[in-house]
Enzyme design. Structure first.
Site, PDB file in Angstrom:
ATOM      1  N   CYS A   2      46.376 -25.430  28.537  1.00  0.00           N
ATOM      2  CA  CYS A   2      46.662 -26.641  29.299  1.00  0.00           C
ATOM      3  C   CYS A   2      46.661 -26.308  30.778  1.00  0.00           C
ATOM      4  O   CYS A   2      47.098 -25.232  31.182  1.00  0.00           O
ATOM      5  CB  CYS A   2      48.025 -27.200  28.935  1.00  0.00           C
ATOM      6  SG  CYS A   2      48.154 -27.691  27.224  1.00  0.00           S
ATOM      7  N   ARG A  27      38.797 -23.646  31.383  1.00  0.00           N
ATOM      8  CA  ARG A  27      39.683 -23.339  30.267  1.00  0.00           C
ATOM      9  C   ARG A  27      39.328 -24.167  29.026  1.00  0.00           C
ATOM     10  O   ARG A  27      39.718 -23.823  27.922  1.00  0.00           O
ATOM     11  CB  ARG A  27      41.122 -23.710  30.630  1.00  0.00           C
ATOM     12  CG  ARG A  27      41.689 -22.887  31.739  1.00  0.00           C
ATOM     13  CD  ARG A  27      42.800 -23.678  32.425  1.00  0.00           C
ATOM     14  NE  ARG A  27      43.584 -22.812  33.280  1.00  0.00           N
ATOM     15  CZ  ARG A  27      44.789 -22.377  32.969  1.00  0.00           C
ATOM     16  NH1 ARG A  27      45.361 -22.722  31.846  1.00  0.00           N
ATOM     17  NH2 ARG A  27      45.446 -21.595  33.778  1.00  0.00           N
ATOM     18  N   TRP A  74      45.268 -28.962  25.842  1.00  0.00           N
ATOM     19  CA  TRP A  74      44.634 -28.260  24.733  1.00  0.00           C
ATOM     20  C   TRP A  74      45.616 -28.417  23.593  1.00  0.00           C
ATOM     21  O   TRP A  74      46.690 -27.821  23.600  1.00  0.00           O
ATOM     22  CB  TRP A  74      44.415 -26.792  25.111  1.00  0.00           C
ATOM     23  CG  TRP A  74      43.748 -25.992  24.058  1.00  0.00           C
ATOM     24  CD1 TRP A  74      44.355 -25.146  23.173  1.00  0.00           C
ATOM     25  CD2 TRP A  74      42.350 -25.937  23.776  1.00  0.00           C
ATOM     26  NE1 TRP A  74      43.415 -24.576  22.370  1.00  0.00           N
ATOM     27  CE2 TRP A  74      42.187 -25.041  22.708  1.00  0.00           C
ATOM     28  CE3 TRP A  74      41.223 -26.566  24.326  1.00  0.00           C
ATOM     29  CZ2 TRP A  74      40.931 -24.754  22.172  1.00  0.00           C
ATOM     30  CZ3 TRP A  74      39.994 -26.272  23.784  1.00  0.00           C
ATOM     31  CH2 TRP A  74      39.852 -25.379  22.730  1.00  0.00           C
ATOM     32  N   ASN A 100      52.862 -27.172  29.347  1.00  0.00           N
ATOM     33  CA  ASN A 100      52.018 -26.182  28.682  1.00  0.00           C
ATOM     34  C   ASN A 100      52.958 -25.275  27.913  1.00  0.00           C
ATOM     35  O   ASN A 100      53.920 -24.764  28.485  1.00  0.00           O
ATOM     36  CB  ASN A 100      51.243 -25.377  29.740  1.00  0.00           C
ATOM     37  CG  ASN A 100      50.398 -24.285  29.117  1.00  0.00           C
ATOM     38  OD1 ASN A 100      50.093 -24.338  27.924  1.00  0.00           O
ATOM     39  ND2 ASN A 100      50.029 -23.296  29.912  1.00  0.00           N
ATOM     40  N   GLY A 101      52.706 -25.060  26.620  1.00  0.00           N
ATOM     41  CA  GLY A 101      53.582 -24.174  25.854  1.00  0.00           C
ATOM     42  C   GLY A 101      53.848 -24.719  24.463  1.00  0.00           C
ATOM     43  O   GLY A 101      53.228 -25.705  24.037  1.00  0.00           O
ATOM     44  N   GLU A 479      44.027   1.442  16.368  1.00  0.00           N
ATOM     45  CA  GLU A 479      43.614   0.660  17.528  1.00  0.00           C
ATOM     46  C   GLU A 479      44.137   1.286  18.828  1.00  0.00           C
ATOM     47  O   GLU A 479      43.424   1.323  19.838  1.00  0.00           O
ATOM     48  CB  GLU A 479      44.112  -0.797  17.370  1.00  0.00           C
ATOM     49  CG  GLU A 479      43.858  -1.727  18.540  1.00  0.00           C
ATOM     50  CD  GLU A 479      42.377  -1.909  18.913  1.00  0.00           C
ATOM     51  OE1 GLU A 479      41.489  -1.456  18.180  1.00  0.00           O
ATOM     52  OE2 GLU A 479      42.135  -2.496  19.983  1.00  0.00           O
ATOM     53  N   LYS A 483      41.643   2.450  21.756  1.00  0.00           N
ATOM     54  CA  LYS A 483      41.772   1.928  23.131  1.00  0.00           C
ATOM     55  C   LYS A 483      41.842   3.087  24.119  1.00  0.00           C
ATOM     56  O   LYS A 483      41.188   3.087  25.154  1.00  0.00           O
ATOM     57  CB  LYS A 483      43.056   1.119  23.231  1.00  0.00           C
ATOM     58  CG  LYS A 483      43.210  -0.295  23.399  1.00  0.00           C
ATOM     59  CD  LYS A 483      42.238  -1.358  23.527  1.00  0.00           C
ATOM     60  CE  LYS A 483      40.866  -1.246  23.021  1.00  0.00           C
ATOM     61  NZ  LYS A 483      40.453  -2.253  22.060  1.00  0.00           N
ATOM     62  N   GLU A 486      38.417   4.819  24.530  1.00  0.00           N
ATOM     63  CA  GLU A 486      37.447   4.002  25.280  1.00  0.00           C
ATOM     64  C   GLU A 486      37.734   3.988  26.775  1.00  0.00           C
ATOM     65  O   GLU A 486      36.829   4.063  27.591  1.00  0.00           O
ATOM     66  CB  GLU A 486      37.531   2.535  24.823  1.00  0.00           C
ATOM     67  CG  GLU A 486      36.957   2.238  23.482  1.00  0.00           C
ATOM     68  CD  GLU A 486      36.966   0.734  23.230  1.00  0.00           C
ATOM     69  OE1 GLU A 486      38.064   0.151  23.142  1.00  0.00           O
ATOM     70  OE2 GLU A 486      35.884   0.133  23.115  1.00  0.00           O
ATOM     71  N   HIS A 502      49.834  16.528   5.829  1.00  0.00           N
ATOM     72  CA  HIS A 502      48.699  17.050   5.052  1.00  0.00           C
ATOM     73  C   HIS A 502      47.586  17.592   5.944  1.00  0.00           C
ATOM     74  O   HIS A 502      46.457  17.721   5.489  1.00  0.00           O
ATOM     75  CB  HIS A 502      48.150  15.954   4.126  1.00  0.00           C
ATOM     76  CG  HIS A 502      49.154  15.499   3.113  1.00  0.00           C
ATOM     77  ND1 HIS A 502      49.578  16.284   2.063  1.00  0.00           N
ATOM     78  CD2 HIS A 502      49.862  14.339   3.019  1.00  0.00           C
ATOM     79  CE1 HIS A 502      50.481  15.628   1.350  1.00  0.00           C
ATOM     80  NE2 HIS A 502      50.674  14.438   1.915  1.00  0.00           N
ATOM     81  N   LYS A 601      29.617  -4.529  25.731  1.00  0.00           N
ATOM     82  CA  LYS A 601      30.538  -5.542  25.216  1.00  0.00           C
ATOM     83  C   LYS A 601      30.081  -6.044  23.854  1.00  0.00           C
ATOM     84  O   LYS A 601      30.887  -6.282  22.975  1.00  0.00           O
ATOM     85  CB  LYS A 601      30.652  -6.700  26.214  1.00  0.00           C
ATOM     86  CG  LYS A 601      31.675  -7.740  25.832  1.00  0.00           C
ATOM     87  CD  LYS A 601      33.085  -7.188  25.876  1.00  0.00           C
ATOM     88  CE  LYS A 601      34.123  -8.141  25.324  1.00  0.00           C
ATOM     89  NZ  LYS A 601      35.355  -7.449  24.944  1.00  0.00           N
TER      90      LYS A 601
HETATM   91  O1  M6R Z   1      32.085  -8.434  19.104  1.00  0.00           O
HETATM   92  P1  M6R Z   1      32.667  -7.634  17.982  1.00  0.00           P
HETATM   93  O2  M6R Z   1      34.097  -7.924  17.728  1.00  0.00           O
HETATM   94  O3  M6R Z   1      31.862  -7.761  16.728  1.00  0.00           O
HETATM   95  O4  M6R Z   1      32.557  -6.132  18.458  1.00  0.00           O
HETATM   96  C1  M6R Z   1      32.902  -5.074  17.608  1.00  0.00           C
HETATM   97  C2  M6R Z   1      33.088  -3.793  18.376  1.00  0.00           C
HETATM   98  O5  M6R Z   1      31.887  -3.422  19.004  1.00  0.00           O
HETATM   99  C3  M6R Z   1      34.195  -3.910  19.424  1.00  0.00           C
HETATM  100  O6  M6R Z   1      35.398  -4.297  18.843  1.00  0.00           O
HETATM  101  C4  M6R Z   1      34.411  -2.565  20.151  1.00  0.00           C
HETATM  102  O7  M6R Z   1      34.952  -1.639  19.267  1.00  0.00           O
HETATM  103  C5  M6R Z   1      35.295  -2.775  21.384  1.00  0.00           C
HETATM  104  N1  M6R Z   1      34.778  -2.033  22.483  1.00  0.00           N
HETATM  105  C6  M6R Z   1      36.699  -2.357  21.174  1.00  0.00           C
HETATM  106  O8  M6R Z   1      37.486  -2.375  22.311  1.00  0.00           O
END
Ligand code: M6R
Length: 606
Positions: A2, A27, A74, A100-101, A479, A483, A486, A502, A601
């Site tokens: 919103c 948005r 929204w 908004n909320g 994850e 992160k 990366e 193990h 991306k």
């Molecule tokens: O667009 P997608 O969610 O299908 O992409 C999958 C992966 O390429 C994506 O999650 C990738 O691992 C990212 N860089 C993670 O941060």
């Protein structure tokens, strides 16, 4: 999503409000409206659909004045119809309000107000705020009525109210962003600086718990008890790129902070809290077919695969359907057993990941019904699926997935509820209320940012990290490790905590930080034993806990507290410190966190 704009001063207000709303158009929204206060009257014009529709409606009205509010909605509570558009006027026509909320306890307050004779004409939680403020106006002024109202509200809000009898705007914030714009003989209000930059660059970002009163000549900010507060006036010298980054140094940090809003938007309009039902807008699979699903295949890559691993816990517990999770790149070459009783779900931020698309095609060719959980409207995955659940995270620019991930988890939980409902199960209120509370819990987890930045500074020189989690939080350990890899190029591994003994335990020495996710009743104690095993070998422990941090004294070197939420939703909260830690370690190491080397991306090749 919103958008909020407000003004009190000497300019003609309607063009200013419409211009501000236009700046927030990116948005997306489903309805819009304005209110002008003039000669003791609240004059509102609202329209369903895009801003163009509101503009058309405004041409038929002679709405003039220099004091008013504008809003783009929204939908969260109630469909996108004109009666649910904001501004919402209370049932005694005394105040108009934009919001908004999500108000988590709106039903309880609504019933109380109805018993006291207040009527409701919309399906929104916003109307509850409007009527509550109005009901308290006889005891004091607008500002004190707003403060008293806020003390009764649970959930997240940024709202602004005008009354028909005073020349002021009163605003309150807890969660979603809200800023004041300062001018000469005029004051502004917006949810996003973009709406104000054409008029003023002197702004104040309100903090959680702030209530502010704006008049043409000044402003005052107090807390909920009425004590005056000083807030820093900032000058926004933003260039166009900074405007795009919303003032954050990197898109990744902006997107991490957008998560409460993104989660709220993903929830929006999918849950009917009054009837306890869940529904999706782009979903053509008949309920009978969903009820007949015997197995689910979740297909994804990278971070989305981690979401799928969490999704397995959610879907199995909520819908009681067995779930297999595959990497797209593995599924496509493993001759999977698929027939008409399988529901295949592709999870993909972009909807263009080649491996995920290939896996989805194979499932479909073999007879499965296909669903996409996706963030990009009209992408390939959504085009060939029988149903799409869009994650309304908004554009994710940073290569590292953050808000796409948490909204994928929320979408999987919603799908679990939807399948439970299709199979004749009850959607108990606590399952839905828990979901409504998640954006707020994530906002609270974000409050640890400074503390996590310090931890990042202490550990940014190491060469390896180990992440441990159990059960539904094991994918969060994966994850966290992904992160960090990366963003900072530090080697990191995620492991199920019970498996450490193990093998990986051989790695532990005083150079190896171990991030341990120790939340939840069933496994927190077990993870605590794993932490003790690390400490006994001189390892460094960074613990994430939903209990009193003092309980981990002597066991952990650093403790990051997170709010406790029901166990199926806890991963959404627990991943926040993982994202922030990766970000601050990466920044400290001078890495390009928005565009890490070698990554793209969207990976559209095999
Ligand atoms: O667009 P997608 O969610 O299908 O992409 C999958 C992966 O390429 C994506 O999650 C990738 O691992 C990212 N860089 C993670 O941060």
């Amino acid at each position: 999503m919103c958008g909020i704009v407000g003004y009190v001063g000497h300019r003609e207000v309607v063009p200013l409000l419409v211009d501000g709303l236009q700046k927030l158009e990116y948005r997306g929204y489903d309805s819009a409206g304005v209110v002008v206060v003039r000669d003791g009257e609240l004059e509102t014009v609202r329209a369903e659909g895009k801003l163009e529709r509101l503009k058309e409606s405004l041409t038929g009205h002679s709405l003039a004045g220099s004091h008013g509010l504008g809003h783009t909605r929204w939908a969260t509570h109630g469909p996108p119809l004109e009666r649910n558009a904001h501004p919402i006027v209370d049932s005694k026509n005394r105040i108009a309000l934009i919001h908004n909320g999500i108000i988590e306890n709106f039903l309880a307050i609504k019933h109380r107000l109805q018993e006291a004779g207040w009527s409701f004409t919309s399906d929104t939680d916003t109307e509850v705020i409007a009527n509550l403020i109005s009901s308290l106006l006889d005891e004091g002024d607008l500002r004190s009525a707003v403060r008293q109202t806020c003390r009764q509200l649970e959930g997240m809000y940024a709202f602004a109210a005008v009354s028909q009898s005073t020349r002021e705007i009163v605003v309150a914030r807890r969660g979603p962003p809200l800023l004041l714009g300062l001018g000469e003989g005029e004051h502004f209000l917006a949810s996003d600086p973009a709406a104000l930059l054409a008029y003023t660059r002197q702004v104040i970002f309100l903090e959680n718990g702030d209530v502010a009163r704006l008049t043409a000549d000044g402003y005052e900010i107090t807390n909920l008890d009425g004590s005056a507060l000083e807030r820093t006036v900032q000058r926004l010298n933003w260039d166009p790129v900074q405007i795009e980054k919303g003032g954050y140094k990197h898109f990744m940090l902006k997107e991490i902070h957008e998560q409460p809003q993104a989660l709220q938007d993903t929830l929006a309009a999918r849950v009917d809290f009054e009837l306890a039902r869940v529904g999706f807008e782009h979903f053509s699979i008949p309920v009978e077919e969903l009820a007949a699903v015997r197995r689910i295949h979740l297909l994804a890559c990278g971070t989305s695969w981690h979401a799928a691993l969490v999704g397995k816990f959610m879907l199995e517990e909520l819908a009681r359907i067995p779930v297999e999770v595959d990497y797209g790149s593995e599924y496509r070459y493993r001759d999977p057993i698929v027939d008409e009783s399988v529901l295949a779900i592709g999870v993909s931020q972009s909807g263009e990941t080649a491996d995920t698309l290939a896996a989805m095609e194979i499932a479909r060719e073999r007879g499965a019904r296909l669903v996409a959980i996706c963030n990009v409207v009209g992408s390939q995955a959504t085009r060939f699926s029988d149903g799409t659940i869009y994650t309304h995270a908004g554009p994710e620019i940073g290569v590292a997935s953050t808000k796409a991930f948490t909204t994928q988890l929320e979408a999987l939980y919603l799908l679990g509820l939807f399948l439970r409902q299709a199979r004749g199960g009850d959607l108990e209120h606590d399952l839905l209320e828990a979901l409504a509370h998640v954006p707020q819990a994530v906002a609270e987890a974000l409050e640890q940012e400074k503390h996590i930045a310090q931890i990042g500074r202490r550990y940014h020189r190491v060469s390896d990290f180990l992440y441990l989690g159990r059960g539904i939080n094991y994918p969060i350990a994966l994850e966290g490790a992904l992160k960090l890899k990366e963003i900072s190029y530090i080697h990191a591994e995620g492991y199920p905590a019970g498996e450490m003994k193990h093998g990986p335990i051989a790695l532990i020495d005083d150079d190896l930080p171990v991030v341990a996710i120790a939340t939840g009743d069933r496994v927190a104690e077990k993870v605590r034993s794993n932490m003790q095993q690390v400490k006994a070998r001189d390892g460094k422990v960074i613990a994430v806990t939903d209990r009193d941090p003092a309980d981990l004294e002597g066991v952990a070197d650093e403790v990051i507290p997170v709010p406790r939420v029901p166990h199926l939703l806890q991963p959404i909260v627990n991943v926040i410190p993982m994202q922030l830690l990766a970000y601050y370690v990466g920044v400290r190491r001078g890495c390009d966190v928005d565009q890490p080397r070698n990554l793209a991306k969207s990976v559209t090749v095999e």
